[in-house]
Design a protein around this motif. Structure first.
Motif, PDB file in Angstrom:
ATOM      1  N   ARG A 177      -2.014 -18.393 -11.213  1.00 48.20           N
ATOM      2  CA  ARG A 177      -1.123 -17.337 -11.711  1.00 48.20           C
ATOM      3  C   ARG A 177      -1.532 -16.963 -13.120  1.00 48.20           C
ATOM      4  O   ARG A 177      -2.269 -17.683 -13.774  1.00 48.20           O
ATOM      5  N   VAL A 178      -0.987 -15.855 -13.595  1.00 49.21           N
ATOM      6  CA  VAL A 178      -1.221 -15.479 -14.996  1.00 49.21           C
ATOM      7  C   VAL A 178      -0.636 -16.600 -15.867  1.00 49.21           C
ATOM      8  O   VAL A 178       0.428 -17.128 -15.594  1.00 49.21           O
ATOM      9  N   PRO A 217       4.883 -12.824 -10.955  1.00 55.93           N
ATOM     10  CA  PRO A 217       3.788 -13.799 -11.023  1.00 55.93           C
ATOM     11  C   PRO A 217       3.849 -14.862  -9.930  1.00 55.93           C
ATOM     12  O   PRO A 217       2.867 -15.562  -9.695  1.00 55.93           O
ATOM     13  N   TYR A 218       4.989 -14.968  -9.244  1.00 56.27           N
ATOM     14  CA  TYR A 218       5.137 -16.031  -8.254  1.00 56.27           C
ATOM     15  C   TYR A 218       4.798 -15.589  -6.842  1.00 56.27           C
ATOM     16  O   TYR A 218       4.901 -16.367  -5.909  1.00 56.27           O
ATOM     17  N   LYS A 219       4.453 -14.336  -6.679  1.00 58.54           N
ATOM     18  CA  LYS A 219       4.065 -13.885  -5.351  1.00 58.54           C
ATOM     19  C   LYS A 219       2.546 -13.956  -5.242  1.00 58.54           C
ATOM     20  O   LYS A 219       1.839 -13.747  -6.224  1.00 58.54           O
ATOM     21  N   LEU A 220       2.115 -14.218  -4.018  1.00 59.73           N
ATOM     22  CA  LEU A 220       0.695 -14.423  -3.802  1.00 59.73           C
ATOM     23  C   LEU A 220      -0.114 -13.172  -4.118  1.00 59.73           C
ATOM     24  O   LEU A 220      -1.203 -13.241  -4.667  1.00 59.73           O
ATOM     25  N   ARG A 221       0.454 -12.008  -3.751  1.00 61.74           N
ATOM     26  CA  ARG A 221      -0.235 -10.762  -4.090  1.00 61.74           C
ATOM     27  C   ARG A 221       0.816  -9.763  -4.539  1.00 61.74           C
ATOM     28  O   ARG A 221       1.564  -9.227  -3.743  1.00 61.74           O
ATOM     29  N   ASP A 222       0.907  -9.562  -5.854  1.00 58.68           N
ATOM     30  CA  ASP A 222       1.875  -8.604  -6.389  1.00 58.68           C
ATOM     31  C   ASP A 222       1.264  -7.953  -7.625  1.00 58.68           C
ATOM     32  O   ASP A 222       1.140  -8.584  -8.670  1.00 58.68           O
ATOM     33  N   ILE A 223       0.848  -6.705  -7.454  1.00 54.78           N
ATOM     34  CA  ILE A 223       0.170  -6.006  -8.553  1.00 54.78           C
ATOM     35  C   ILE A 223       0.883  -4.675  -8.781  1.00 54.78           C
ATOM     36  O   ILE A 223       0.887  -3.808  -7.918  1.00 54.78           O
ATOM     37  N   ARG A 224       1.498  -4.567  -9.953  1.00 55.01           N
ATOM     38  CA  ARG A 224       2.252  -3.357 -10.282  1.00 55.01           C
ATOM     39  C   ARG A 224       1.655  -2.680 -11.498  1.00 55.01           C
ATOM     40  O   ARG A 224       0.943  -3.327 -12.278  1.00 55.01           O
ATOM     41  N   PHE A 228       4.808  -0.219  -2.117  1.00 49.20           N
ATOM     42  CA  PHE A 228       5.418  -1.296  -1.339  1.00 49.20           C
ATOM     43  C   PHE A 228       4.730  -1.428   0.019  1.00 49.20           C
ATOM     44  O   PHE A 228       4.409  -0.434   0.676  1.00 49.20           O
ATOM     45  N   THR A 229       4.518  -2.665   0.446  1.00 47.32           N
ATOM     46  CA  THR A 229       4.003  -2.913   1.780  1.00 47.32           C
ATOM     47  C   THR A 229       4.787  -4.092   2.346  1.00 47.32           C
ATOM     48  O   THR A 229       5.056  -5.056   1.639  1.00 47.32           O
ATOM     49  N   ASN A 230       5.210  -4.018   3.606  1.00 48.34           N
ATOM     50  CA  ASN A 230       6.009  -5.137   4.111  1.00 48.34           C
ATOM     51  C   ASN A 230       5.133  -6.275   4.643  1.00 48.34           C
ATOM     52  O   ASN A 230       5.623  -7.349   4.950  1.00 48.34           O
ATOM     53  N   VAL A 231       3.810  -6.025   4.720  1.00 53.08           N
ATOM     54  CA  VAL A 231       2.885  -7.096   5.075  1.00 53.08           C
ATOM     55  C   VAL A 231       1.812  -7.133   4.000  1.00 53.08           C
ATOM     56  O   VAL A 231       1.109  -6.142   3.787  1.00 53.08           O
ATOM     57  N   ASP A 232       1.690  -8.265   3.307  1.00 57.52           N
ATOM     58  CA  ASP A 232       0.689  -8.365   2.236  1.00 57.52           C
ATOM     59  C   ASP A 232      -0.719  -8.121   2.775  1.00 57.52           C
ATOM     60  O   ASP A 232      -1.099  -8.658   3.814  1.00 57.52           O
ATOM     61  N   ASN A 233      -1.468  -7.333   2.049  1.00 56.25           N
ATOM     62  CA  ASN A 233      -2.854  -7.068   2.420  1.00 56.25           C
ATOM     63  C   ASN A 233      -3.750  -7.689   1.359  1.00 56.25           C
ATOM     64  O   ASN A 233      -3.901  -7.171   0.258  1.00 56.25           O
ATOM     65  N   PHE A 234      -4.315  -8.865   1.704  1.00 59.90           N
ATOM     66  CA  PHE A 234      -5.119  -9.583   0.719  1.00 59.90           C
ATOM     67  C   PHE A 234      -6.533  -9.042   0.608  1.00 59.90           C
ATOM     68  O   PHE A 234      -7.311  -9.490  -0.226  1.00 59.90           O
ATOM     69  N   ILE A 256      -8.053  -5.737  -6.195  1.00 59.39           N
ATOM     70  CA  ILE A 256      -6.989  -6.102  -7.139  1.00 59.39           C
ATOM     71  C   ILE A 256      -6.613  -4.919  -8.032  1.00 59.39           C
ATOM     72  O   ILE A 256      -5.572  -4.899  -8.660  1.00 59.39           O
ATOM     73  N   SER A 257      -7.489  -3.912  -8.052  1.00 58.51           N
ATOM     74  CA  SER A 257      -7.175  -2.752  -8.878  1.00 58.51           C
ATOM     75  C   SER A 257      -6.107  -1.875  -8.227  1.00 58.51           C
ATOM     76  O   SER A 257      -5.521  -1.004  -8.864  1.00 58.51           O
ATOM     77  N   GLU A 258      -5.837  -2.133  -6.943  1.00 57.00           N
ATOM     78  CA  GLU A 258      -4.860  -1.305  -6.233  1.00 57.00           C
ATOM     79  C   GLU A 258      -3.471  -1.923  -6.313  1.00 57.00           C
ATOM     80  O   GLU A 258      -3.291  -3.117  -6.045  1.00 57.00           O
TER      81      GLU A 258
END
Lengths: 384, 72, 169
Positions: free
Chosen positions: A185-186, A226-233, A304-310, A314-316
């Motif tokens: 995490r950060v 920061p606690y989500k596996l993929r969360d970029i805002r 927002f996406t209801n299924v994480d797309n790994f 990361i720029s998106e």
């Protein structure tokens, strides 16, 4: 591991709240000390929503303290202190089940806990036709600290029938997630928030009044979870909220109606409508019963996406945080207030249900992790 | 000065599309009731504001944001 | 509301404003005259005629006005201190319904005159624009002090004005 910060309830009081109606220029004549104890409990997820892992969500105990007292001839002092402790789990990532449905995975084993303490001190100075106030606050928890200050002023016109109020506030926050290195995490980041508001209140007649308020907030810095596996805002967000409130007293019934409506919009793409109605029914001189109904509706953030797309770069921007999805929420509460002269007791019970089916907006990506909770509170005020 | 005040009162009311009455100082008993305040129970409303802030995407409207919420 | 109705209201408000300003009571003015029933049904009516030649402190109050309720016990102490020197205190209650005012007095008995003015007739005469408002009137009927609101420290200033009036100033 914890997903603490976002879910611990921040309780810096709205001591900057707008004034009462008839006697807005007078400093308080008595001191009031208040304490409120609350328990907040989210419903467990079902196995179909979370096929593996934890089902139990958050439980939070909250202690609120407040002191309001006159200070000399023309001033008042406001002190708020809050303490809360949290245990439970929150959404870590989402994926698709074998049926192709989105499912959520809650963070790790139970036994997660966090504590938060907050203090704010403010003062209001009363002039002949208005007042102004300042407040500073500080809050701290295991993975988050914040410093804030606010200023506001109000002026009365038309023999106190009209009140115009303006305010400004600023907050500077530090984020230092727990187990950062362990979970990639950060390590540490910050966020700033600046907000302005403007409002007009108007007495309509002897039994009713109306208020319209606009607030604009600009946030910048680390705005992701920061606690989500993929969360970029995005690293900045502008939001605007427009609130309208109506108050009406019914003499023959000895009750007051509160009706509020708020429209919200931000540049993450979220639009929302919030309406609530409360009925303050007096029963004799001692008791008051207050049922409240609230209906909330929001549209999803653009990313927002209801299924994480790994596999996304990361720029998106991307987030499966249920709080950024399209959903509606219905909640109802009942308060019983007993006024015994120098002290008052308030008991409140609330039930809240969020569901994409309640949404008035079109739902294309429903979130599986929408929350349902119960809340019960007991408060005491003492005037001296 | 009073003429200006009366005009201002009428203008604000017209803008809000409501017709307003000149409520005299001694006629404000009902408006002074605690249940007629904008925020009769400030601990309850600050608790609610922040539960909703941390469970929904919206915030603000009738006051400036307090600080210190670890709820993005 | 159409334009014609709005202009009519504007004209009426303006007329009301202009005519009302002729009645504003300021320091140096002659106090208006009134005749009001007592809040206690068994007590006699209270009129300015019966108070002639005395220093009179008139206060407009209501049970819903917190600073009013803070001031009344202080006025009671002051009345008991100066009544033998000729001070009269007239606390005009504007509660409507009257029972609200009576309920407060049950808990906090007061020794001075308490007229009831539920329709605001006397309040209108005195052009009360804020609650509370008080007026100190010399024995010759001139208003020597107009005081709006009641904050901590005000009682000292009011007492001085009363002493001054009683001393014949």
């Amino acid at each position: 591991m914890k997903n603490a910060s976002r879910s611990i309830i921040a309780l810096s009081s709205t001591a900057m709240a707008l004034p009462g109606i008839a006697l807005s220029d007078a400093p308080p004549t008595q001191s009031t000390v208040s304490y409120k104890l609350s328990n907040y409990q989210e419903d467990d997820l079902s196995r179909s929503e979370a096929p593996i892992g934890e089902l139990e969500r958050y439980e939070i105990d909250v202690h609120q303290f407040q002191l309001v007292s006159p200070l000399g001839r023309n001033m008042s002092l406001h002190v708020d202190a809050n303490y809360e402790s949290l245990s439970g789990a929150s959404p870590w990532f989402t994926s698709r089940s074998l049926d192709g449905e989105p499912v959520v995975n809650l963070s790790g084993p139970s036994g997660i806990w966090d504590r938060r303490a907050e203090l704010s001190v403010g003062s209001r100075f009363y002039l002949e036709n208005g007042s102004f106030a300042g407040k500073i606050g500080y809050s701290e928890e295991n993975d988050y600290s914040a410093f804030s200050f606010g200023l506001n002023g109000e002026k009365n016109y038309n023999n106190d029938l009209t009140t115009v109020s303006v305010g400004l506030s600023y907050s500077s926050d530090q984020i230092f997630p727990t187990d950062a290195a362990l979970f990639n995490r950060v390590i540490e980041d910050d966020k700033q928030s600046t907000s302005v508001f403007f409002s007009v209140s108007q007495v309509i007649n002897q039994v009713s009044s109306f208020q319209s308020a606009l607030s604009i907030t600009e946030q910048s810095g680390f705005l992701s979870d920061p606690y989500k596996l993929r969360d970029i805002r995005p690293d900045n967000k502008t939001q605007i909220a427009w609130s309208n409130s109506y108050r009406r007293f019914f003499v023959s019934t000895n009750a007051a109606l509160h009706a509020n409506y708020r429209y919200y919009h931000d540049d993450f793409g979220v639009n929302s409508h919030t309406s609530d109605l409360s009925w303050y029914q007096n029963l004799g001189r001692t008791l008051q019963l207050v049922p409240t109904l609230r209906y909330y509706n929001q549209s999803a953030a653009n990313f927002f996406t209801n299924v994480d797309n790994f596999l996304n770069p990361i720029s998106e921007y991307q987030s499966s945080d249920y709080r950024l999805s399209t959903f509606g929420a219905v909640s109802g509460s009942l308060s019983v207030i007993a006024d015994m002269g120098s002290w008052t007791a308030t008991l409140t019970a609330e039930r809240y249900l969020a569901d994409d089916k309640y949404s008035a907006f079109e739902v294309s990506k429903p979130s599986t992790a929408l929350v349902k909770y119960n809340r019960i509170s007991l408060g005491i005020d003492f005037r001296f | 000065m009073r003429q200006l005040r009366a005009t201002l009162l009428l203008s604000i009311c017209s803008l809000m599309l409501i017709s307003c009455a000149e409520v005299k100082a001694w006629e404000r008993g009902y408006l002074a009731r605690e249940e007629m305040a904008w925020d009769p129970n400030s601990l309850e409303s600050s608790l609610n504001d922040h539960i909703f802030f941390s469970k929904e995407a919206s915030s603000g409207g009738n006051s400036t944001a307090g600080g210190g919420c670890g709820c993005n | 509301m159409n334009f014609k109705q709005k202009s009519k209201i504007l004209v009426l408000l303006t007329l009301a404003a202009v005519s009302a300003s002729a009645w504003a009571v300021e320091e140096g003015d002659t106090a208006p005259v009134f005749d009001l029933p007592s809040i206690y049904s068994e007590s006699p009516a209270i009129s300015t005629a019966s108070l002639a030649g005395k220093t009179v402190y008139i206060d407009f109050w209501a049970s819903w006005c917190a600073p009013c309720l803070t001031s009344l016990p202080l006025y009671n102490d002051m009345y008991n201190k100066y009544k033998d020197q000729g001070l009269e205190i007239v606390a005009i209650n504007v509660d409507n319904p009257i029972e609200d005012g009576l309920d407060f007095l049950l808990d906090t008995p007061l020794d001075f005159l308490i007229p009831t003015d539920p329709d605001g007739e006397a309040a209108e005469l005195f052009e009360v624009i804020g609650m509370p408002t008080s007026y100190l009137i010399n024995p010759d009927g001139t208003v020597t002090l107009v005081h709006m609101g009641f904050r901590s420290g005000d009682i000292e200033m009011i007492e001085e004005a009363i002493q001054s009036s009683l001393a014949g100033n």
